[in-house]
Design a protein around this motif. Sequence first.
Motif, PDB file in Angstrom:
ATOM      1  N   GLU A  97       6.297   2.955  -0.098  1.00  0.00           N
ATOM      2  CA  GLU A  97       5.406   1.798  -0.170  1.00  0.00           C
ATOM      3  C   GLU A  97       5.511   1.001   1.120  1.00  0.00           C
ATOM      4  N   TYR A  98       4.371   0.753   1.741  1.00  0.00           N
ATOM      5  CA  TYR A  98       4.277  -0.061   2.946  1.00  0.00           C
ATOM      6  C   TYR A  98       4.035  -1.507   2.531  1.00  0.00           C
TER       7      TYR A  98
ATOM      8  N   ASP B 299      -3.295  -0.816   5.741  1.00  0.00           N
ATOM      9  CA  ASP B 299      -3.879  -0.978   4.406  1.00  0.00           C
ATOM     10  C   ASP B 299      -3.189  -2.104   3.643  1.00  0.00           C
TER      11      ASP B 299
ATOM     12  N   SER C 144       0.850  -1.186   0.000  1.00  0.00           N
ATOM     13  CA  SER C 144       0.000   0.000   0.000  1.00  0.00           C
ATOM     14  C   SER C 144       0.887   1.237   0.000  1.00  0.00           C
ATOM     15  N   THR C 145       0.394   2.292  -0.586  1.00  0.00           N
ATOM     16  CA  THR C 145       1.100   3.570  -0.510  1.00  0.00           C
ATOM     17  C   THR C 145       0.601   4.388   0.683  1.00  0.00           C
ATOM     18  N   GLU C 146      -0.400   3.871   1.402  1.00  0.00           N
ATOM     19  CA  GLU C 146      -1.022   4.611   2.501  1.00  0.00           C
ATOM     20  C   GLU C 146      -0.519   4.229   3.888  1.00  0.00           C
ATOM     21  N   SER C 147      -0.512   2.902   4.210  1.00  0.00           N
ATOM     22  CA  SER C 147      -0.152   2.478   5.570  1.00  0.00           C
ATOM     23  C   SER C 147       0.087   0.971   5.620  1.00  0.00           C
TER      24      SER C 147
END
Length: 69
Positions: free
Chosen positions: A54-55, A19, A13-16
């Motif tokens: 990226e996570y 996610d 995920s690019t958020e967390s």
Amino acid sequence: MTAVKIIKVLGTSTESWEDAAREAVEQASQTVEEIRGVEIEDWTASVENGAITEYKATVEIAFPVHERS
């Protein structure tokens, strides 16, 4: 007695990280039936210019093994 199979899935995920874990479970559920539990094995990330880009979450997914009829 119930046997359980465990597979590893990498979500991104690019958020967390949360996610990324959610994405791993959602994608796995498209081909794996009856997911009963998950365990987060590892949290990692890609970094560029001092910032996370990226996570990544490595998730162990557990589901029952059924006997053939």
